[in-house]
Every structure is written in C-alpha cells, then in structure tokens.
Motif scaffolding. Structure first.
Motif, PDB file in Angstrom:
ATOM      1  N   THR A   1       0.827  -1.201   0.000  1.00  0.00           N
ATOM      2  CA  THR A   1       0.000   0.000   0.000  1.00  0.00           C
ATOM      3  C   THR A   1       0.866   1.258   0.000  1.00  0.00           C
ATOM      4  OG1 THR A   1      -0.111  -0.046   2.421  1.00  0.00           O
ATOM      5  CG2 THR A   1      -1.873  -1.164   1.210  1.00  0.00           C
ATOM      6  N   GLY A   2       2.151   1.089   0.265  1.00  0.00           N
ATOM      7  CA  GLY A   2       3.135   2.160   0.200  1.00  0.00           C
ATOM      8  C   GLY A   2       4.442   1.570  -0.280  1.00  0.00           C
ATOM      9  N   LEU A   3       5.516   2.329  -0.174  1.00  0.00           N
ATOM     10  CA  LEU A   3       6.827   1.874  -0.623  1.00  0.00           C
ATOM     11  C   LEU A   3       7.883   2.307   0.382  1.00  0.00           C
ATOM     12  CD1 LEU A   3       8.797   0.706  -2.735  1.00  0.00           C
ATOM     13  CD2 LEU A   3       8.725   2.939  -3.898  1.00  0.00           C
ATOM     14  N   GLY A   4       8.664   1.349   0.856  1.00  0.00           N
ATOM     15  CA  GLY A   4       9.730   1.662   1.804  1.00  0.00           C
ATOM     16  C   GLY A   4      10.858   0.668   1.665  1.00  0.00           C
ATOM     17  N   ALA A   5      11.918   0.896   2.425  1.00  0.00           N
ATOM     18  CA  ALA A   5      13.091   0.028   2.355  1.00  0.00           C
ATOM     19  C   ALA A   5      13.577  -0.313   3.749  1.00  0.00           C
ATOM     20  CB  ALA A   5      14.217   0.706   1.571  1.00  0.00           C
ATOM     21  N   GLY A   6      14.040  -1.545   3.897  1.00  0.00           N
ATOM     22  CA  GLY A   6      14.772  -1.963   5.081  1.00  0.00           C
ATOM     23  C   GLY A   6      16.199  -2.215   4.665  1.00  0.00           C
ATOM     24  N   LEU A   7      17.151  -1.650   5.388  1.00  0.00           N
ATOM     25  CA  LEU A   7      18.554  -1.701   4.998  1.00  0.00           C
ATOM     26  C   LEU A   7      19.353  -2.533   5.995  1.00  0.00           C
ATOM     27  CD1 LEU A   7      19.008   2.106   4.209  1.00  0.00           C
ATOM     28  CD2 LEU A   7      18.426   0.275   2.599  1.00  0.00           C
TER      29      LEU A   7
ATOM     30  N   CYS B   1       5.306   5.209  -8.530  1.00  0.00           N
ATOM     31  CA  CYS B   1       5.190   3.758  -8.635  1.00  0.00           C
ATOM     32  C   CYS B   1       3.744   3.305  -8.422  1.00  0.00           C
ATOM     33  CB  CYS B   1       6.112   3.115  -7.605  1.00  0.00           C
ATOM     34  SG  CYS B   1       6.542   1.421  -7.959  1.00  0.00           S
ATOM     35  N   LEU B   2       3.126   3.800  -7.361  1.00  0.00           N
ATOM     36  CA  LEU B   2       1.742   3.418  -7.087  1.00  0.00           C
ATOM     37  C   LEU B   2       0.792   3.962  -8.152  1.00  0.00           C
ATOM     38  CD1 LEU B   2       1.507   3.764  -3.202  1.00  0.00           C
ATOM     39  CD2 LEU B   2       1.812   1.696  -4.567  1.00  0.00           C
ATOM     40  N   GLY B   3       1.132   5.115  -8.709  1.00  0.00           N
ATOM     41  CA  GLY B   3       0.311   5.662  -9.788  1.00  0.00           C
ATOM     42  C   GLY B   3       0.324   4.755 -11.002  1.00  0.00           C
ATOM     43  N   ALA B   4       1.505   4.239 -11.334  1.00  0.00           N
ATOM     44  CA  ALA B   4       1.607   3.324 -12.466  1.00  0.00           C
ATOM     45  C   ALA B   4       0.855   2.025 -12.200  1.00  0.00           C
ATOM     46  CB  ALA B   4       3.079   3.040 -12.756  1.00  0.00           C
ATOM     47  N   VAL B   5       0.940   1.540 -10.965  1.00  0.00           N
ATOM     48  CA  VAL B   5       0.199   0.322 -10.601  1.00  0.00           C
ATOM     49  C   VAL B   5      -1.295   0.553 -10.747  1.00  0.00           C
ATOM     50  CG1 VAL B   5      -0.392  -1.224  -8.692  1.00  0.00           C
ATOM     51  CG2 VAL B   5       1.996  -0.555  -9.063  1.00  0.00           C
TER      52      VAL B   5
ATOM     53  N   ILE C   1       2.256  -2.173 -14.980  1.00  0.00           N
ATOM     54  CA  ILE C   1       3.222  -2.777 -14.070  1.00  0.00           C
ATOM     55  C   ILE C   1       4.650  -2.580 -14.562  1.00  0.00           C
ATOM     56  CG2 ILE C   1       3.953  -4.940 -12.972  1.00  0.00           C
ATOM     57  CD1 ILE C   1       1.318  -3.812 -11.968  1.00  0.00           C
ATOM     58  N   GLU C   2       4.847  -2.608 -15.875  1.00  0.00           N
ATOM     59  CA  GLU C   2       6.197  -2.422 -16.399  1.00  0.00           C
ATOM     60  C   GLU C   2       6.736  -1.039 -16.063  1.00  0.00           C
ATOM     61  OE1 GLU C   2       6.350  -3.368 -20.515  1.00  0.00           O
ATOM     62  OE2 GLU C   2       6.041  -5.528 -20.191  1.00  0.00           O
ATOM     63  N   ALA C   3       5.879  -0.024 -16.142  1.00  0.00           N
ATOM     64  CA  ALA C   3       6.309   1.328 -15.773  1.00  0.00           C
ATOM     65  C   ALA C   3       6.607   1.400 -14.278  1.00  0.00           C
ATOM     66  CB  ALA C   3       5.235   2.345 -16.153  1.00  0.00           C
ATOM     67  N   ALA C   4       5.762   0.767 -13.473  1.00  0.00           N
ATOM     68  CA  ALA C   4       5.994   0.745 -12.030  1.00  0.00           C
ATOM     69  C   ALA C   4       7.334   0.096 -11.712  1.00  0.00           C
ATOM     70  CB  ALA C   4       4.858   0.003 -11.326  1.00  0.00           C
TER      71      ALA C   4
ATOM     72  N   PRO D   1       1.587  14.806  -6.798  1.00  0.00           N
ATOM     73  CA  PRO D   1       1.716  14.966  -5.346  1.00  0.00           C
ATOM     74  C   PRO D   1       1.749  13.611  -4.641  1.00  0.00           C
ATOM     75  CG  PRO D   1      -0.507  15.525  -6.071  1.00  0.00           C
ATOM     76  CD  PRO D   1       0.313  15.342  -7.306  1.00  0.00           C
ATOM     77  N   CYS D   2       2.472  13.588  -3.545  1.00  0.00           N
ATOM     78  CA  CYS D   2       2.614  12.364  -2.746  1.00  0.00           C
ATOM     79  C   CYS D   2       1.945  12.571  -1.397  1.00  0.00           C
ATOM     80  CB  CYS D   2       4.093  12.022  -2.569  1.00  0.00           C
ATOM     81  SG  CYS D   2       4.412  10.529  -1.589  1.00  0.00           S
TER      82      CYS D   2
END
Length: 446
Positions: A303-309, A350-354, A359-362, A337-338
């Motif tokens: 539902t969002g986008l994040g990273a674990g490092l 990314c979510l906009g493309a989804v 999916i390829e654009a995302a 806008p985000c």
C-alpha cells in the motif's frame, strides 16, 4: 582464560556479570544447529568459553527447559559426545504487522517458526482506540484460538484435535489437545520465567530465574515446560517513527498519528513488553536472521513503498531511527503529489503506475529508486517484497533488474542481483516477532 574464537557467535567472557550474555551466545548456536544439535565441546570452541563454563550454562538451560539432549555423535577419540538442541516451544513471541488496510499477527516459537496466524481487515486511519483494540484482539486471538498457521504461499492447512498439521505432518502445537495455550479460557495462567536478554532483563548473574514480565502471569507454552513464556509483542507499521522511543511520527497518509506513544499504549493494554519498528526494518531483520548475509536492501511495495537496509549484517536505522524512507526520494521535480506532502516521489510514481495497470512502468520507477540506493550505499543485493510485488513478481524482477544492469554498464561495475524476498505475505509479521526474540539470542538489532 578464553581461547581463540573461530565461530560467528562472538567471543564469550567468563565474568559473573556477563553470564546472561554467554547464555545468549550458547542459545544462538543451539538455534542455528537445528534438530541435529551441537556438542558441548563444539559450543566451547565456537564461543571461546571454557568447557566448564559451557557445562554450567547448558545445565541451567536444560533445567529451565530451553535445551534438551538430541542424541550422541561419534567422536574422533573416546566415548561418543552428547549433543544438545534448542527446545523451540520453550518460549514464544507475537509479531503484528499493521498495514494501512490490514492487520496480520503471527505466533512464533524460539526458532522463528510460525505456529499460528491471524489476518483481519484494518483501517489505520480509524483512530487510536480502534487500532489498539484490533491489535489487542489479534494478539489475544493468536494465543488462544488453536488454529494452525497457513504456509507462506497461502495454501490452507487444517488442524486436527491434537493441533497437528493436516496429514499428520509436524509436531503438536504448544498447549492442550485443542492447541490452546495455558492461560487461555481452557487453562490456568502459568508464571513466566525470564530468558537471557529478554525485554525485562535477567538477574545480574544471568541465571534463568522466576522473574515475571510486566503484567504478572502470562500465557505459557506446553504444560510442564520450565519456560514457554510469551516474551513480548513486536508491532510494525509504515513510518516514519521513532523506534527507540516507540513513538509514531507523521505516518505517510495518516498524519494524525504524529506523536502517538504506540509502544507505551500497547504495553499497558497487553501487559507484556512491546517493541515498535517500521515494517521494512522488521522484514530486513527477519531476512538477516534467516541467513541473508552481507549488505542488502529489502524494498517493500504494497500500500506504500519503503526500504529496510542491512549494512554489514546489521539493520541500519540511522541516527534518529528514520532511515529507509526510500519511497520519498524525489525523482521527478514536477511529478504528482505524494501523501508525504512532496511531489514526484518514487512511491507516488510507482503506485500511480500500478493504479493505471502499467506494471512495467511501475517496475522501471522502482528500478530507478533501487539504482540510486545501489549507487549511494554500494549494497550486495536487492530483495523485493510486498503484496504488489508478490502479485506479479516476474515483471518487477525483470524491470528492476534491467535498470540495475544498465547502471552497471554505465559505471563498469558488477550487476547487483535482484531477487524475490522469501517468506511471502507473512515476512513482515515474522520479522516483527524477531524484534522480540533477538535479545534472547544476543542479537542487538531489535
């Protein structure tokens, strides 16, 4: 004197005040040894502790139900060596993943194996009272409902009257014939026993005493076990947040959570220790515990986008525990806008493309963000996860991989591989439970 240490668990120190630390080292080696077990001599060699110290520690662990004999192994000389193993159901932890529209809770044993699981719809914007109530209900339910968990691929598994998996596979779940933990509606409460490094701390000499976790008596594991305690609850959700204090910041899309003391509120309701972290950090921790080595990034697209490092084998949270806000790097100045208040963020694009079904654009957008991360941190691996990725893994793996390959051609460096993260939909919740289990085994990433 300690001998040279050749193992990965780190050298032990024979001082009274560090017995808890040494017990944790031994427990970690027992955990990684699996069912085959490990001998006392091997434990001494890999920890750097003396054989006498190892014998005392393992005797305490056996007395407290944390270790048991796993048979004998032939030696190069003399009589066969007795090998020991961890008793997985001597303790449990609950992991809770709060997504924007769903709650998933898992009960895991000391090895991190999922014993039970619950999923329910959730509105993270419904207000603190509703969300706290949902977490309390889920934790209570996963402790008492007696249902087995589903495997990561979602294939349903039934449970019999003895709590075993359908088809007779696996061992009975902790508890009675219906799989209920003592302390639930069908059994008496049992006092917990502190484990080394558990959130309430241990006695100064590191013994596994009868100290109770906050909240007094707790639901425990199999009847007759010395331990079996619920060690605590790990709760993870989208950031940003303050992991050290357990306080939320302006969670993307839900600014009303800003300043809310989630850890304190849940610990008061549940009566057990609570750890709060970002969902992506928890997933990355779980991957590292399960053996993913080196430096890597876990990118979570749901539902969002994040990273674990994970840098150098440890979860990287940053000076203010705010690292990993990967989705909010701006890559298009005049972009859409985000929810964070900026424009042109990787997440929004990314979510906009989804949402458009592209999916390829995302995947290309996700790849652009991943390439920035590779260039900045020089990581060894990119792992992809989250429900959006797992619903169509091949286009995302292909698209992100193509962007990283193009970057490698431009820079003359090797291509950083991209893989689908293991664990499926429960990976984040299992990682949340590892936040609680980590200190028991001497891991300080939690």
């Amino acid at each position: 004197m300690n001998r040279a240490n050749d193992g990965t668990a780190g050298p032990g120190v024979n001082l009274l005040a560090l017995r808890s630390h040494n017990a944790a080292l031994v427990l970690e080696l027992l955990r990684t040894a699996g069912d085959e077990g490990i001998s006392r001599l091997e434990l001494a060699e890999r920890t750097g502790l003396t054989p006498q110290a190892v014998s005392k520690i393992t005797a305490r662990l056996r007395e407290d139900g944390l270790a048991a004999e796993a048979g004998r192994r032939a030696s190069t000389g003399g009589k066969p060596r007795t090998v020991l193993r961890l008793v997985p159901d001597a303790g449990h932890a609950v992991g809770v993943h709060l997504d924007r529209d769903e709650l998933r809770a898992v009960l895991v044993d000391l090895r991190g194996a999922v014993v039970r699981e619950r999923r329910t719809a959730l509105d993270l914007g419904a207000g603190a009272e509703a969300v706290l109530g949902a977490v309390t209900e889920a934790v209570t339910g996963v402790l008492t409902d007696g249902r087995t968990a589903e495997p990561p691929d979602g294939t349903a598994l039934g449970s019999g009257c003895d709590g075993r998996l359908a088809g007779g596979r696996g061992r009975a779940l902790p508890g009675g014939r219906d799989g209920t933990l003592p302390g639930g509606p069908d059994g008496p409460d049992v006092q917990s026993r502190a484990l080394p490094g558990s959130p309430d701390g241990t006695l100064p000499d590191g013994t596994l005493g009868d100290g109770k976790l906050p909240g007094g008596t707790l639901r425990s594991g199999a009847p007759g076990r010395g331990g079996g305690a619920l060690l605590g609850v790990g709760v993870v959700l989208p950031g940003p947040l303050d992991h050290a204090r357990g306080v939320l910041h302006r969670v993307t899309g839900f600014p009303e959570w800003d300043g809310f003391p989630l850890r304190e509120a849940l610990a008061g309701r549940l009566g057990v220790p609570v750890v709060v972290d970002k969902d992506t950090n928890a997933a990355a921790l779980g991957l590292a515990v399960e053996g993913e080595a080196g430096s890597f990034a876990y990118l979570h697209l749901g539902t969002g986008l994040g990273a674990g490092l994970v840098i150098g084998g440890r979860v990287h949270r940053g000076a203010r525990t705010g690292a990993g806000e990967f989705g909010h790097q701006v890559i298009q100045l005049d972009g859409p806008p985000c929810g964070c208040g900026d424009r042109g963020c990787v997440e929004a694009l990314c979510l906009g493309a989804v949402a458009r079904g592209d999916i390829e654009a995302a995947a290309r957008v996700l790849g652009a963000g991943a390439a920035n991360l590779v260039g900045l941190l020089d990581i060894d691996l990119v792992l992809l996860g989250g429900r959006t990725v797992t619903s169509a893994p091949e286009p995302f793996l292909r698209g992100v991989g193509a962007v990283l390959a193009e970057r490698a051609r431009r820079t003359g460096q090797g291509v950083v591989p991209v893989r689908l993260a293991p664990g499926g939909g429960r990976a984040v919740a299992v990682g949340a439970a590892q936040l609680v289990l980590g200190p028991v085994f001497g891991r300080r990433d939690g």
